[in-house]
Design an enzyme around this catalytic site. Structure first.
Site, PDB file in Angstrom:
ATOM      1  CG  HIS A 169     -23.320  42.651  42.767  1.00 38.72           C
ATOM      2  ND1 HIS A 169     -22.427  44.049  41.617  1.00 38.72           N
ATOM      3  CD2 HIS A 169     -23.506  41.628  42.179  1.00 38.72           C
ATOM      4  CE1 HIS A 169     -22.152  42.461  40.336  1.00 38.72           C
ATOM      5  NE2 HIS A 169     -22.364  41.410  40.532  1.00 38.72           N
ATOM      6  CD  GLU A 170     -24.968  38.874  44.739  1.00 38.61           C
ATOM      7  OE1 GLU A 170     -25.346  38.810  43.388  1.00 38.61           O
ATOM      8  OE2 GLU A 170     -23.286  38.406  44.671  1.00 38.61           O
ATOM      9  CG  HIS A 207     -27.129  39.165  40.308  1.00 35.87           C
ATOM     10  ND1 HIS A 207     -27.308  39.516  38.790  1.00 35.87           N
ATOM     11  CD2 HIS A 207     -26.283  39.537  40.503  1.00 35.87           C
ATOM     12  CE1 HIS A 207     -25.999  39.862  38.806  1.00 35.87           C
ATOM     13  NE2 HIS A 207     -24.856  39.555  39.416  1.00 35.87           N
TER      14      HIS A 207
END
Length: 455
Positions: free
Chosen positions: A21-22, A25
């Site tokens: 997920h990170e 980003h």
């Protein structure tokens, strides 16, 4: 040992999903030229970190293992900080609104992409699972009233092919959330002299497909159980009631007190319900029928007397392997990810409107329990679990709740429509409300988890 394995499986699953997920980003932020100061797995105080790359980005592990974050250069966090012209161009709030939307949306998108990749690999490799063959239901159940008698193979639901047991459950869960009647096509063995199979269709009304507890034994409440193999005895322990009755490994139980025994589970239940009560058995041994009388010993468990004969029951199920060509595997994975996402949103909507019970909200304890169970079953099942949780994480982060990615996307969408950013005061108020809502949801989820463990 099981507790340690459960914790390890949970940490591996959660850690990998947070990192993916990170990384979503982080990668899009770098692509947009935004300066990334820190990439943290975990929240709170940093307990270990190293700096890498031309920007000397800090890669960190923080003390709280739930979650993670990417910290970008943001003048809102240090309003008095004097930035050079080069850093000012790379500061997050100076990016166009479309770039900010891309950076924020990349986290959930990475979770959906991970799920698609895992499902694609599994469908291509081949997923072994129980066939959708039904056991004989209890007479008071919806399935019995609809005509299920045991041994039927489910081939389709509302015209959509059923590939295996998990697909059967998945389709019925979807129909339950949509409150739609299920027309189930069955293939039955023909008992007549011609042999072969015959087809029939049963109907499960929408009123029977409740959404009270889809996490529990949803199919069992309908009377739809997985068919087991015939009752064959395994190891017979010395000194037990089974050995004293002359039972032998390899014996097949045909009848108990004159009644046909459907499968191993049914025989176990009969024994447990008959402490110190003689049971007349008809066995099949080396092709010959043999009679035996066994009296289960009475033992006390949790304050209740149950029967025990100290005989292992060999219990198996019919298995199928679901496999697809590469292109078809990717297509199926995309459809599964999309359907799962929509189903979760519909279910959440029904919980909010009161149409579904809040018991369907699960928390970290239930997720950890499932992580341990799937890890013990095997790698294929565990990877499928990670894909499902990855979809859940992506959906949750897209909810329009401030402090989540979805809340930021809501603010940026308003900025696109109005031409100006949301005021700092509105942002701070929304953040407080968002934190309060998330804490409430977490308390409900943990309470449900504890109730499930107790019951």
């Amino acid at each position: 040992m099981n507790l340690l394995q459960t914790l390890l499986a949970f940490m591996v699953a959660l850690g990998s999903l947070v990192i993916i997920h990170e990384l979503g980003h982080y990668s899009i932020a770098r692509l947009c030229g935004v300066k990334v100061l820190r990439f943290s797995v975990g929240m709170g105080k940093v307990i270990y970190s190293r700096k890498f790359g031309p920007d000397q980005t800090e890669w960190a592990i923080s003390i709280l293992p739930l979650g993670g974050y990417v910290k970008m250069l943001d003048k809102r966090e240090q309003p008095d900080l004097q930035l050079s012209d080069a850093d000012l161009k790379r500061e997050f709030t100076n990016q166009s609104v479309w770039r900010r939307i891309a950076i924020v949306a990349a986290g959930p998108a990475a979770n959906f992409l991970l799920a698609i990749l895992i499902f694609s690999g599994l469908y291509w490799y081949g997923v072994p699972e129980p066939a959708a063959r039904l056991r004989a239901p209890a007479e008071q159940t919806v399935a019995f009233q609809a005509g299920v008698r045991g041994g039927e193979l489910v081939t389709a639901i509302n015209g959509k092919a059923v590939q295996g047991w998990s697909d059967l459950r998945w389709q019925l869960v979807q129909l339950s959330v949509e409150k739609t009647t299920a027309k189930i096509d069955l293939e039955r063995a023909n008992d007549g002299p011609a042999g072969g199979n015959r087809m029939s269709t049963i109907t499960i009304p929408s009123t029977a497909l409740g959404t009270d507890d889809l996490e529990g034994d949803f199919l069992g409440k309908l009377g739809l159980g997985l068919a087991r193999s015939k009752t064959t005895l395994g190891r017979v322990e010395a000194g037990g009631a089974g050995q004293q009755a002359g039972l032998q490994s390899g014996d097949r139980i045909l009848t108990v007190n004159g009644n046909v025994v459907a499968d191993g589970d049914a025989f176990v239940n009969l024994v447990r319900a008959s402490p110190a009560t003689a049971l007349n058995l008809t066995l099949l041994r080396a092709g010959q029928e043999v009679a035996a009388i066994v009296t289960p010993a009475s033992i006390v468990r949790e304050g209740k007397s149950i029967g025990q004969i100290k005989v292992e029951i060999a219990s198996g199920v019919e298995m199928v392997t679901l496999r697809a060509a590469p292109v078809q595997a990717v297509s199926q994975a995309v459809v599964r990810t999309w359907d799962s996402s929509i189903l979760q949103l519909k279910m959440l909507g029904k919980v909010i409107t009161g149409e579904a019970s809040i018991k369907n909200i699960s928390g970290p304890i239930t997720i950890a329990d499932y992580a341990g169970q799937t890890a013990r079953i095997g790698l294929v099942t565990y990877l499928g679990f990670i894909a499902a949780i990855s979809i859940g994480l992506g959906v949750m982060n897209l909810l329009p709740i401030p402090v989540l990615d979805g809340g930021l996307l809501m603010y940026y969408s308003l900025e696109v429509l109005t031409g100006r950013p949301v005021s700092e005061r509105v942002g701070q108020l929304g953040q407080r409300l968002g934190i309060g809502l998330l804490m409430t949801l977490m308390m409900v989820a943990v309470f449900n988890d504890i109730v499930r463990l107790v019951t």
